[in-house]
Design a protein around this motif. Structure first.
Motif, PDB file in Angstrom:
ATOM      1  N   SER A 260       0.809  -1.224   0.000  1.00 52.49           N
ATOM      2  CA  SER A 260       0.000   0.000   0.000  1.00 52.49           C
ATOM      3  C   SER A 260       0.841   1.273   0.000  1.00 52.49           C
ATOM      4  CB  SER A 260      -0.933   0.010   1.217  1.00 52.49           C
ATOM      5  OG  SER A 260      -0.191   0.054   2.419  1.00 52.49           O
ATOM      6  N   ASN A 261       2.161   1.125   0.078  1.00 53.12           N
ATOM      7  CA  ASN A 261       3.035   2.300   0.142  1.00 53.12           C
ATOM      8  C   ASN A 261       3.071   3.012  -1.209  1.00 53.12           C
ATOM      9  OD1 ASN A 261       4.909   4.213   0.866  1.00 53.12           O
ATOM     10  ND2 ASN A 261       6.667   2.828   0.737  1.00 53.12           N
ATOM     11  N   ARG A 262       2.720   4.292  -1.212  1.00 54.74           N
ATOM     12  CA  ARG A 262       2.765   5.104  -2.435  1.00 54.74           C
ATOM     13  C   ARG A 262       3.955   6.056  -2.426  1.00 54.74           C
ATOM     14  NH1 ARG A 262       0.304   1.466  -3.345  1.00 54.74           N
ATOM     15  NH2 ARG A 262      -1.877   1.241  -3.955  1.00 54.74           N
ATOM     16  N   ARG A 263       4.790   5.950  -1.424  1.00 54.08           N
ATOM     17  CA  ARG A 263       5.986   6.789  -1.345  1.00 54.08           C
ATOM     18  C   ARG A 263       7.148   6.055  -1.993  1.00 54.08           C
ATOM     19  NH1 ARG A 263       5.006  10.938   3.215  1.00 54.08           N
ATOM     20  NH2 ARG A 263       2.739  10.747   3.351  1.00 54.08           N
ATOM     21  N   PRO A 264       8.195   6.755  -2.403  1.00 48.40           N
ATOM     22  CA  PRO A 264       9.265   6.113  -3.160  1.00 48.40           C
ATOM     23  C   PRO A 264      10.023   5.024  -2.408  1.00 48.40           C
ATOM     24  CG  PRO A 264       9.344   8.500  -3.433  1.00 48.40           C
ATOM     25  CD  PRO A 264       8.339   8.232  -2.369  1.00 48.40           C
ATOM     26  N   TRP A 265      10.148   5.148  -1.066  1.00 52.94           N
ATOM     27  CA  TRP A 265      11.038   4.264  -0.331  1.00 52.94           C
ATOM     28  C   TRP A 265      10.312   3.520   0.790  1.00 52.94           C
ATOM     29  CZ3 TRP A 265      15.567   3.781  -2.694  1.00 52.94           C
ATOM     30  CH2 TRP A 265      16.022   4.842  -3.471  1.00 52.94           C
ATOM     31  N   SER A 266      10.739   2.275   1.018  1.00 55.53           N
ATOM     32  CA  SER A 266      10.244   1.467   2.139  1.00 55.53           C
ATOM     33  C   SER A 266      11.435   1.059   2.995  1.00 55.53           C
ATOM     34  CB  SER A 266       9.520   0.215   1.639  1.00 55.53           C
ATOM     35  OG  SER A 266       8.324   0.552   0.966  1.00 55.53           O
ATOM     36  N   ILE A 267      11.449   1.533   4.243  1.00 52.21           N
ATOM     37  CA  ILE A 267      12.519   1.233   5.196  1.00 52.21           C
ATOM     38  C   ILE A 267      11.920   0.382   6.308  1.00 52.21           C
ATOM     39  CG2 ILE A 267      14.170   2.212   6.822  1.00 52.21           C
ATOM     40  CD1 ILE A 267      14.147   4.764   5.087  1.00 52.21           C
TER      41      ILE A 267
ATOM     42  N   GLU B 253      11.209  -9.258  -0.285  1.00 51.32           N
ATOM     43  CA  GLU B 253      11.699  -9.329  -1.654  1.00 51.32           C
ATOM     44  C   GLU B 253      10.587  -9.156  -2.676  1.00 51.32           C
ATOM     45  OE1 GLU B 253      15.559 -12.224  -0.787  1.00 51.32           O
ATOM     46  OE2 GLU B 253      13.888 -12.974  -1.987  1.00 51.32           O
ATOM     47  N   LYS B 254       9.414  -9.677  -2.401  1.00 48.80           N
ATOM     48  CA  LYS B 254       8.329  -9.620  -3.380  1.00 48.80           C
ATOM     49  C   LYS B 254       7.662  -8.255  -3.459  1.00 48.80           C
ATOM     50  CE  LYS B 254       6.714 -14.385  -3.922  1.00 48.80           C
ATOM     51  NZ  LYS B 254       5.550 -15.299  -3.737  1.00 48.80           N
ATOM     52  N   HIS B 255       7.680  -7.526  -2.339  1.00 43.38           N
ATOM     53  CA  HIS B 255       6.864  -6.313  -2.284  1.00 43.38           C
ATOM     54  C   HIS B 255       7.680  -5.034  -2.113  1.00 43.38           C
ATOM     55  CE1 HIS B 255       3.364  -8.862  -2.323  1.00 43.38           C
ATOM     56  NE2 HIS B 255       3.843  -9.546  -1.302  1.00 43.38           N
ATOM     57  N   GLY B 256       8.974  -5.105  -2.422  1.00 43.31           N
ATOM     58  CA  GLY B 256       9.709  -3.877  -2.672  1.00 43.31           C
ATOM     59  C   GLY B 256      10.301  -3.158  -1.497  1.00 43.31           C
ATOM     60  N   ALA B 257      10.775  -3.860  -0.455  1.00 46.66           N
ATOM     61  CA  ALA B 257      11.540  -3.175   0.583  1.00 46.66           C
ATOM     62  C   ALA B 257      12.866  -2.690  -0.001  1.00 46.66           C
ATOM     63  CB  ALA B 257      11.785  -4.094   1.761  1.00 46.66           C
ATOM     64  N   ASP B 258      13.392  -1.608   0.536  1.00 43.75           N
ATOM     65  CA  ASP B 258      14.647  -1.043   0.050  1.00 43.75           C
ATOM     66  C   ASP B 258      15.789  -1.178   1.049  1.00 43.75           C
ATOM     67  OD1 ASP B 258      13.679   0.244  -2.513  1.00 43.75           O
ATOM     68  OD2 ASP B 258      12.348   1.202  -1.058  1.00 43.75           O
ATOM     69  N   LEU B 259      15.509  -0.905   2.313  1.00 43.83           N
ATOM     70  CA  LEU B 259      16.547  -0.887   3.341  1.00 43.83           C
ATOM     71  C   LEU B 259      15.986  -1.524   4.602  1.00 43.83           C
ATOM     72  CD1 LEU B 259      19.358   0.144   4.370  1.00 43.83           C
ATOM     73  CD2 LEU B 259      18.190   2.285   4.980  1.00 43.83           C
ATOM     74  N   VAL B 260      16.721  -2.509   5.152  1.00 42.70           N
ATOM     75  CA  VAL B 260      16.331  -3.166   6.395  1.00 42.70           C
ATOM     76  C   VAL B 260      17.396  -2.871   7.437  1.00 42.70           C
ATOM     77  CG1 VAL B 260      15.815  -5.351   7.536  1.00 42.70           C
ATOM     78  CG2 VAL B 260      15.099  -4.991   5.158  1.00 42.70           C
TER      79      VAL B 260
ATOM     80  N   THR C  33      19.054  -3.756   0.666  1.00 40.68           N
ATOM     81  CA  THR C  33      20.243  -3.573   1.484  1.00 40.68           C
ATOM     82  C   THR C  33      19.898  -3.858   2.942  1.00 40.68           C
ATOM     83  OG1 THR C  33      21.190  -1.928  -0.018  1.00 40.68           O
ATOM     84  CG2 THR C  33      22.008  -1.931   2.248  1.00 40.68           C
ATOM     85  N   TYR C  34      20.721  -4.683   3.581  1.00 39.02           N
ATOM     86  CA  TYR C  34      20.550  -5.045   4.993  1.00 39.02           C
ATOM     87  C   TYR C  34      21.714  -4.449   5.780  1.00 39.02           C
ATOM     88  CZ  TYR C  34      17.213  -8.422   3.160  1.00 39.02           C
ATOM     89  OH  TYR C  34      16.139  -9.005   2.521  1.00 39.02           O
TER      90      TYR C  34
ATOM     91  N   SER D 140      14.442  10.640  -5.181  1.00 38.49           N
ATOM     92  CA  SER D 140      15.184   9.840  -6.154  1.00 38.49           C
ATOM     93  C   SER D 140      16.429   9.168  -5.584  1.00 38.49           C
ATOM     94  CB  SER D 140      15.603  10.711  -7.339  1.00 38.49           C
ATOM     95  OG  SER D 140      16.412  11.796  -6.898  1.00 38.49           O
ATOM     96  N   ALA D 141      16.757   9.419  -4.301  1.00 40.33           N
ATOM     97  CA  ALA D 141      17.967   8.842  -3.735  1.00 40.33           C
ATOM     98  C   ALA D 141      17.824   8.678  -2.223  1.00 40.33           C
ATOM     99  CB  ALA D 141      19.183   9.708  -4.052  1.00 40.33           C
ATOM    100  N   LEU D 142      18.445   7.608  -1.721  1.00 43.88           N
ATOM    101  CA  LEU D 142      18.493   7.351  -0.283  1.00 43.88           C
ATOM    102  C   LEU D 142      19.966   7.143   0.074  1.00 43.88           C
ATOM    103  CD1 LEU D 142      16.124   4.943   1.662  1.00 43.88           C
ATOM    104  CD2 LEU D 142      18.551   5.119   2.211  1.00 43.88           C
ATOM    105  N   ARG D 143      20.521   8.067   0.853  1.00 42.52           N
ATOM    106  CA  ARG D 143      21.952   8.045   1.164  1.00 42.52           C
ATOM    107  C   ARG D 143      22.164   7.664   2.619  1.00 42.52           C
ATOM    108  NH1 ARG D 143      26.074  13.175   1.795  1.00 42.52           N
ATOM    109  NH2 ARG D 143      28.042  12.008   1.664  1.00 42.52           N
ATOM    110  N   VAL D 144      23.069   6.713   2.850  1.00 50.79           N
ATOM    111  CA  VAL D 144      23.389   6.242   4.202  1.00 50.79           C
ATOM    112  C   VAL D 144      24.867   6.464   4.479  1.00 50.79           C
ATOM    113  CG1 VAL D 144      23.387   4.277   5.781  1.00 50.79           C
ATOM    114  CG2 VAL D 144      21.574   4.487   4.064  1.00 50.79           C
ATOM    115  N   ARG D 145      25.184   7.115   5.603  1.00 47.99           N
ATOM    116  CA  ARG D 145      26.554   7.275   6.057  1.00 47.99           C
ATOM    117  C   ARG D 145      26.657   6.726   7.475  1.00 47.99           C
ATOM    118  NH1 ARG D 145      27.461  13.403   5.858  1.00 47.99           N
ATOM    119  NH2 ARG D 145      25.201  13.364   6.163  1.00 47.99           N
ATOM    120  N   SER D 146      27.607   5.820   7.699  1.00 48.81           N
ATOM    121  CA  SER D 146      27.849   5.253   9.028  1.00 48.81           C
ATOM    122  C   SER D 146      29.102   5.883   9.615  1.00 48.81           C
ATOM    123  CB  SER D 146      28.013   3.735   8.930  1.00 48.81           C
ATOM    124  OG  SER D 146      26.804   3.131   8.528  1.00 48.81           O
ATOM    125  N   PHE D 147      28.952   6.557  10.754  1.00 46.38           N
ATOM    126  CA  PHE D 147      30.060   7.246  11.405  1.00 46.38           C
ATOM    127  C   PHE D 147      30.599   6.409  12.560  1.00 46.38           C
ATOM    128  CE2 PHE D 147      27.772  10.581   9.262  1.00 46.38           C
ATOM    129  CZ  PHE D 147      28.744  11.494   8.875  1.00 46.38           C
TER     130      PHE D 147
END
Length: 405
Positions: free
Chosen positions: A271-278, A306-313, A330-331, A373-380
């Motif tokens: 049901s998510n209509r937004r670009p990203w699923s976290i 996998e079937k329904h479009g998760a992006d980042l776990v 990406t996990y 259009s982009a999801l950026r992750v930085r680990s400090f």
């Protein structure tokens, strides 16, 4: 119009005339203030707090930038007990509604003629609005020490982060009052100015080998107030909330209702209509610790992810750092406290995932920026214990990657 103006002026005067306690402190007996996210944080906000003794007339007063004042009565919710959380506190929550997206509000908690100092929160943006948030792994032990310093450093270095996610095991012994007190010292003042979202871990609900008592995670459920998405049989420890271009889905990976959560996950993703699923969960589908096999998580959640479009776990539990990739997802597993385990690629590689980055005995925090259009992750790097690998300095970027649409 004249009546409406009169009401607004009266409300403003009422808010201003509430006396501020001496020294700018909260009224005696009131504390552990925490903001948590509603399902629609662009237009609403949860504010919760504790009192050592119950008291009627609890409410939140908010002031918009144009001076409009809103008073929201609070509801008394599940409180803590000496046996299950080390202290008996009454807990209150107010859901402030009718707010505007991307707007900073002043707020205070009021009871009778007592009130807290003014604080602020900022509502989430619309689906097109870029935003950033902080993410922490397990804190669990000595929260008033290293985790508190990590949270404070991250909050100061990245003041524009609107939200905080934490991957569970917020305490080690849920029956210890001192551990909950230390946690609130670590969370605040950050949790009084930005929403704090935590997935429940195994320690909070006594899924541990040693003797433990929690009263069905009473401490966690008292302090962390999650939204209700209207899903049949839903518990407040699993839910979703929409922030800017992302839907954030929180799961209880040690719950007794994994089949129901799987169905909820499918619905939340589809049901998510937004670009990203976290997705935020304490124990992820792949174990970063070498002697573990997260087969239970793969059984219930891998196929829906996998079937329904998760992006980042995002997950914790394994007290090490690992980033892996499988089937376009990406996990990321991390730790933000002083407890560490050795790491291994074993559970990733034998189950079709590729581990791309790892670290041992290294605490991190993540800064995640979400645009359409982009999801950026930085680990400090936030702390290095003896024997930490790889070589890095505190404050360095350990890992960085960008997912694109």
């Amino acid at each position: 119009m004249r009546t409406r103006v009169a009401l607004v002026v009266t409300a403003v005067l009422a808010a201003v005339l509430v006396p501020l306690p001496a020294g700018g402190a909260a009224p005696p007996g009131l504390g552990r203030i925490l903001l948590t996210s509603t399902a629609n944080p662009a237009t609403s906000q949860f504010v919760s707090w504790s009192r050592t003794k119950p008291r009627g007339g609890q409410r939140v007063v908010t002031v918009a930038p144009d001076g409009t004042v809103r008073t929201t009565p609070a509801k008394r919710k599940l409180g803590t007990t000496e046996r299950t959380a080390g202290s008996g506190h009454a807990r209150y929550v107010a859901k402030v509604t009718g707010l505007r997206p991307s707007t900073r509000y002043r707020y205070r908690i009021v009871s009778g003629r007592d009130a807290t100092p003014w604080r602020t929160f900022r509502t989430a943006g619309r689906a097109r609005d870029t935003f950033s948030f902080l993410q922490f792994g397990d804190t669990q032990v000595d929260n008033a020490e290293l985790p508190a310093r990590i949270i404070d450093r991250a909050s100061r270095r990245h003041p524009g982060a609107r939200l905080v996610l934490q991957a569970g095991d917020v305490v080690n012994r849920p029956w210890s009052g001192r551990e909950w007190a230390d946690l609130h010292r670590a969370v605040n003042p950050s949790g009084q100015y930005r929403s704090w979202i935590s997935s429940i871990g195994n320690h909070e609900q006594c899924d541990v080998p040693s003797p433990c008592r929690s009263g069905d995670a009473r401490g966690f459920r008292s302090y962390f107030h999650g939204p209700d998405n209207g899903f049949r049989g839903q518990r407040r420890t699993w839910y979703f909330t929409d922030h800017g271009p992302a839907r954030i889905i929180v799961l209880d990976s040690f719950g007794s209702d994994l089949a129901r959560q799987r169905d909820f996950l499918v619905k939340a993703l589809r049901s998510n209509r937004r670009p990203w699923s976290i997705v935020l969960m304490h124990r992820g589908p792949f174990a970063a610790r070498g002697d573990r096999d997260n087969a239970t998580m793969r059984r219930w959640f891998l196929d829906p992810l996998e079937k329904h479009g998760a992006d980042l776990v995002l997950s914790g539990h394994d007290h090490s750092y690992a980033r892996a990739r499988k089937a376009g997802i990406t996990y990321l597993t991390s730790v933000s406290g002083p407890k560490y385990y050795d790491t291994s690629a074993r559970d990733f590689s034998r189950n079709g995932a590729t581990r791309q980055r790892w670290a041992e005995r290294t605490s991190t925090y993540q800064v995640i920026t979400v645009a359409r259009s982009a999801l950026r992750v930085r680990s400090f790097v936030a702390h290095r214990a003896g024997g930490a690998e790889p070589d890095a300095k505190v404050g360095d970027v350990l890992d960085s990657f960008t997912l694109r649409r």
